[in-house]
Design a protein around this motif. Structure first.
Motif, short mmCIF file in Angstrom:
data_model
loop_
_atom_site.label_atom_id
_atom_site.label_comp_id
_atom_site.label_asym_id
_atom_site.label_seq_id
_atom_site.Cartn_x
_atom_site.Cartn_y
_atom_site.Cartn_z
N ASP A 1 0.85 -1.20 0.00
CA ASP A 1 0.00 0.00 0.00
C ASP A 1 0.89 1.24 0.00
O ASP A 1 1.08 1.89 1.03
CB ASP A 1 -0.94 -0.01 1.20
N GLU B 1 -6.98 -4.48 1.65
CA GLU B 1 -6.78 -3.63 0.47
C GLU B 1 -6.60 -4.49 -0.78
O GLU B 1 -6.05 -5.58 -0.72
CB GLU B 1 -5.55 -2.76 0.70
N CYS C 1 0.65 4.86 2.06
CA CYS C 1 -0.40 4.81 3.08
C CYS C 1 -0.17 5.99 4.03
O CYS C 1 0.97 6.28 4.41
CB CYS C 1 -0.35 3.48 3.81
#
Length: 475
Positions: free
Chosen positions: A149, A474, A152
């Motif tokens: 991710d 996610e 983030c």
């Protein structure tokens, strides 16, 4: 006369940087070699380097000869050897960090490109670099050192609205929170509900055909949040004293706090360049997920630009959410603070430029502001960095998990979950048992372990939390 050979002398006779060099330097501390004349010791070590097979049954030199042969074999199939010994690194809150995270960090500290590292008090095992791991490298970028991710991010908006207004109008705040947020893997907006932002016009979207084909997904998901531990929440923020830099007086205010990243854009970029790094940089099995890209190569430059695009896209997602909710609830904005984690920066450390990977760690350079959340029922903290060099100017990015998602679902009951929410007067919209507060470490213990890294500016207490309805991760 005692020998006085150093690393430069060994490099001069053909020893490469790496395990063999370290092993030879260690050997020079042993009595048999330490007592030799410098020229004789160098001649012996040169002989071992050039004909290691002749020393495989030598009492003192067998280990060094074995390393030289292993490294030669590895080089033949393109595998890059790790250093024999891990560089030293600082650990904060060591008593509460699992062995798996320590082992991963130790492996990262053996990479030939590693310059420095640190392990934050919220650290736990991840892929490649542990979550809560900080790694500074020389002219190399590690996709899995940044994480899946990319970028983030935490973002905080402080309003001039008193806590009492929130408590008297919870139905309105809940309605607006649901109306202006969207969560979960693959979630996004369509048609007239799509948001717009300057990030979508960035030249980097034309960097390669691979990046270009992600543009539509980025537009669809702009302003949405992922699954897992991503959230949008209202809470109260308390300043025990006036903060001059923020121009905020002592008192309690309403605040909006968000945590999410670069959605499908970042996840797809991470997967693509991790695979590419593994093809170009073959490391031993235990370090395979730490494959790196040389910053002087086309692949390294491509990833760097794509990573920064994903980071700015993550910031844009937060900007859209905060703009929508600020407009919906009214009130004057007193301050906005935000920070990335899961990112890499070019920084100066110990006098040289390095690439600092913070995989689940908050930038904490001197005077740099950041947000360190607890859990949905535990306080978070607005902090200001102290610029501690041993931590590579970093701090934790949260409380950190003490239970895996699977273990949390197996061990935490819905009744216990509801009881904790009620006791802390928190309204929860969405989330699964994997995000229950009991799955996380005590944020107060984590903060106590990093007092030399950050100063606390204010305390944030969650009151209304929205997360993915099914606890999905996610995409």
């Amino acid at each position: 006369m005692k020998t006085t050979i150093n690393g430069k002398d060994l490099l001069a006779i053909g020893y490469p940087q790496g395990r063999a060099l370290g092993a030879a330097l260690e050997l020079l501390q042993q009595p048999a070699l330490a007592a030799m004349e410098t020229a004789a010791a160098l001649e012996l070590l040169k002989s071992v380097k050039e004909q290691p097979e002749n020393y495989l049954d030598h009492e003192t030199l067998e280990a060094l000869a074995t390393i030289i042969i292993e490294d030669a074999n590895a080089a033949a199939d393109g595998t890059i050897a790790l250093n024999t010994d891990a560089k030293e690194y600082a650990i904060y809150g060591a008593a509460h960090i699992e062995e798996g995270a320590r082992k991963q960090m130790a492996t990262a500290m053996k990479l030939p490109v590693t310059v420095a590292g640190a392990l934050m008090p919220d650290a736990h095992q991840g892929y490649g670099l542990p979550i809560g791991g900080v790694l500074a490298t020389k002219n190399a970028i590690i996709p899995y050192g940044v994480g899946v991710d990319i970028g983030c991010r935490m973002a905080l908006t402080i309003f001039d609205i008193p806590e009492t207004h929130f408590l008297e109008n919870t139905a309105k705040y809940k309605r607006e929170l649901i109306a202006h947020t969207k969560f979960g893997a693959g979630a996004g907006f369509h048609g007239q509900h799509k948001a717009d932002h300057a990030v979508l016009e960035r030249d980097e979207f034309n960097l390669t055909p691979f990046i270009k084909q992600l543009h539509d997904k980025a537009w669809t998901q702009l302003g949405s949040s992922g699954g897992g531990n991503h959230f949008v929440e209202f809470g109260k923020i308390e300043f025990a004293e006036r903060d001059e830099a923020l121009n905020i007086d002592k008192g309690t205010y309403l605040a909006l706090l968000t945590h999410s990243g670069s959605r499908g854009l970042g996840a797809t970029i991470a997967g693509y360049y991790t695979r590419l790094a593994k093809q170009l940089c073959k490391l031993p099995q235990e370090a395979a997920n730490l494959a790196y890209l040389d910053m002087d190569t086309e692949a390294g430059q491509e990833y760097w630009l794509a990573m920064n695009l994903a980071g700015d896209y993550a910031a844009a997602c937060h900007a859209v959410i905060h703009q929508k909710l600020t407009q919906a609830i009214g009130g004057q904005v007193l301050a906005k603070i935000e920070n990335h984690h899961n990112f890499a920066w070019k920084e100066i450390w110990n006098g040289e430029e390095v690439i600092v990977h913070r995989k689940g760690a908050t930038p904490a350079g001197k005077g740099v502001m950041g947000i360190i959340p607890g859990s949905m029922t535990a306080p978070g903290f607005l902090v200001r960095g102290k610029g501690e060099e041993l931590s590579v100017n970093s701090a934790s990015h949260g409380a950190g998990r003490q239970m895996s998602r699977t273990k949390a679902v197996q061990n935490i009951s819905k009744d216990d979950f509801k009881a904790v929410l009620k006791a802390n007067e928190v309204t929860l919209i969405g989330a699964g048992l994997d995000e229950a507060p009991m799955a996380y470490k005590d944020i107060n213990v984590v903060m106590a372990a990093q007092q030399e890294l950050v100063d606390v500016v204010a305390k944030f207490t969650p009151k209304m939390v929205r997360m993915a309805d099914d606890g999905s991760r996610e995409d």
